[in-house]
Design an enzyme around this catalytic site. Structure first.
Site, PDB file in Angstrom:
ATOM      1  N   GLU A   1       0.819  -1.209   0.000  1.00 53.77           N
ATOM      2  CA  GLU A   1       0.000   0.000   0.000  1.00 53.77           C
ATOM      3  C   GLU A   1       0.855   1.263   0.000  1.00 53.77           C
ATOM      4  O   GLU A   1       0.381   2.346   0.313  1.00 53.77           O
ATOM      5  CB  GLU A   1      -0.945  -0.004   1.211  1.00 53.77           C
ATOM      6  CG  GLU A   1      -1.935  -1.160   1.162  1.00 53.77           C
ATOM      7  CD  GLU A   1      -2.981  -1.101   2.258  1.00 53.77           C
ATOM      8  OE1 GLU A   1      -3.359  -0.010   2.693  1.00 53.77           O
ATOM      9  OE2 GLU A   1      -3.428  -2.172   2.688  1.00 53.77           O
TER      10      GLU A   1
ATOM     11  N   LYS B   1     -15.320  -2.185   4.266  1.00 52.15           N
ATOM     12  CA  LYS B   1     -14.721  -2.613   2.997  1.00 52.15           C
ATOM     13  C   LYS B   1     -15.832  -3.319   2.232  1.00 52.15           C
ATOM     14  O   LYS B   1     -16.262  -4.415   2.628  1.00 52.15           O
ATOM     15  CB  LYS B   1     -13.594  -3.602   3.254  1.00 52.15           C
ATOM     16  CG  LYS B   1     -12.333  -3.008   3.890  1.00 52.15           C
ATOM     17  CD  LYS B   1     -11.432  -4.157   4.320  1.00 52.15           C
ATOM     18  CE  LYS B   1     -10.017  -3.715   4.636  1.00 52.15           C
ATOM     19  NZ  LYS B   1      -9.256  -4.827   5.290  1.00 52.15           N
TER      20      LYS B   1
END
Ligand code: PGA
Ligand code: ZN
Length: 423
Positions: free
Chosen positions: A209, A339
């Protein structure tokens, strides 16, 4: 009404070079929407099933041709020509066609790609920006922009496991706009790059990330280096810039114990350690401090962190309404990590969101470690008035597409950024 004319999907690659789906939904009036789905690596056990081909000779089994075929054939056949009043009705049909509890027949990735592509197409038909479509779906006015929490350092499953803690994120608590939050983060990130060159003698190698990932000597070194980087950038730790951490502890939990580097801690010991960190470092948000199965100890963790740091559930909750209800009842958390692909449709993610909100929780809207250049997440976080957004670092385009979209939405709407609790 929204009449589906055609659904078509394509296998594309995510930020780790692994296959995923990009699906287009065409409505009868010619309005189209295209969307891509992300994919996690540090996944919760209760997540909906991401359908992979399992053919070891192609992408080591990770191909998505079956899922693509399920969109192009199964879902297209069932849905083309049908008119829907909106998202909730479409998503209910998707769930019904699949017919399993965890979306394993058609695949949660295939189903979500259609749910999202339909949302974009419907927003086009209604001539509204996607963030407004999401706000209308929720039935709530646009209120604020989410505060970014941005990856600085990485460990765990996203960085080869050199440190057990998965993410140390920067929270620009004193920033008043997205623009200011990103500019402050840039300064901290650059200071961290310099610190790593000095301290570890290495270039700024980044994890999945975009977090920096030198060989930290344990979690405390990560926090100390983060605080030093905040200071070196000219900010006051805890006042201007704080820290959020994702411990992702399910991934080092074995036989009822936490294998934290060289140490083995029971749940009480782990809670003690987490509380100690929150006391010594400016940590204002703590995600998955305990494991997804360690239900019995989450209430104690939440009580110990109360008033100091948010108790965030990711793997614990998996954006799953049943698990959120259980956590609310047990007083196990106060913040939902949302999510959408953990559950597989927008409508179900919205149900999760609403359950969290009605319990008075905060919501962090989150990307996955495997992302695409698609930016629908920024619109979702704005449309649903997310408190925080967690997208990753500021170094890779699949992350920046979301930050850049937030900048554009900020310029367009002039909405204020949500205040940090207690700030
Ligand atoms: P994942 O990690 O996308 O690999 O699951 C993100 C997180 O744990 O928050
Ligand atoms: Zn997490």
């Amino acid at each position: 009404m929204f009449t589906i004319e055609k659904l078509s999907s394509l296998e594309i690659l995510d930020s780790r070079g692994r296959p995923t789906l990009q699906t287009t939904c065409r409505l009868a009036k010619g309005f189209e929407g295209t969307a891509s789905v992300p994919s996690g690596a540090s996944t919760g056990k209760a997540e909906a099933l991401e359908l992979r081909d399992g053919d070891a000779k192609r992408y080591r089994g990770l191909g998505c041709r079956k899922a693509v075929q399920n969109v192009n054939e199964t879902l297209n056949r069932a849905l083309a020509g049908r008119a829907f009043t909106g998202q909730t009705e479409l998503d209910a049909s998707l769930i019904k066609i699949d017919g399993t509890g965890n979306k394993s027949a058609v695949g949660a990735n295939a189903i979500l790609s259609v749910s999202l592509a339909f949302a974009r197409a419907a927003a086009h038909q209604g001539s509204v920006p996607l963030y407004r479509y999401f706000a209308d779906l929720l039935g709530s006015p646009l209120q604020s922009l989410p505060r970014p929490t941005i990856n600085l350092f990485s460990g765990g499953k996203h960085a080869g496991g050199q440190s057990p803690i998965q993410d140390v994120l920067v929270v620009p608590t004193s920033a008043r706009t997205i623009d200011e939050a990103l500019a402050m983060t840039f300064d901290v990130y650059q200071s961290a790059v310099e610190l790593i060159a000095r301290q570890y003698g290495m270039r700024a190698l980044t994890a999945d990330e975009g977090g920096l990932a030198p060989p930290f000597n344990g979690p405390e070194a990560m926090f100390e280096d983060a605080v030093a980087s905040i200071r070196a950038a000219g900010f006051e730790p805890g006042r201007d810039v704080s820290l959020a951490i994702d411990v992702a502890s399910s991934h080092f939990y074995q036989d009822g114990c936490y294998l934290l580097g060289q140490e083995t801690l029971d749940s009480a010991g782990m809670i003690e350690r987490l509380t100690n960190w929150v006391g010594r470092f400016p940590i204002v948000s703590l995600e998955d401090g305990l494991a997804e199965e360690d239900w019995a100890h989450w209430p104690e963790l939440k009580a110990r962190l109360a008033g100091r740091a948010l108790t965030v559930g990711d793997d614990l909750l998996c954006t799953n309404p049943q698990r959120i209800q259980r956590a609310v009842k047990a007083n196990a958390a106060d913040t939902l990590l949302l999510k959408v692909n953990q559950i597989g449709t927008l409508a179900e993610a919205m149900q999760s969101y609403q359950l969290a909100r009605s319990a008075g929780w905060r919501v962090t809207v989150s990307a996955r470690s495997g992302e695409t250049e698609d930016n629908w997440l920024a619109d979702l976080a704005v449309g649903w008035n997310g408190d925080q957004i967690k997208v990753g670092s500021i170094t890779q385009s699949e992350r920046l597409s979301k930050y850049n979209r937030l900048l554009a939405i900020e310029a367009e709407t002039k909405l204020p950024m949500v205040r940090w609790p207690g700030a």
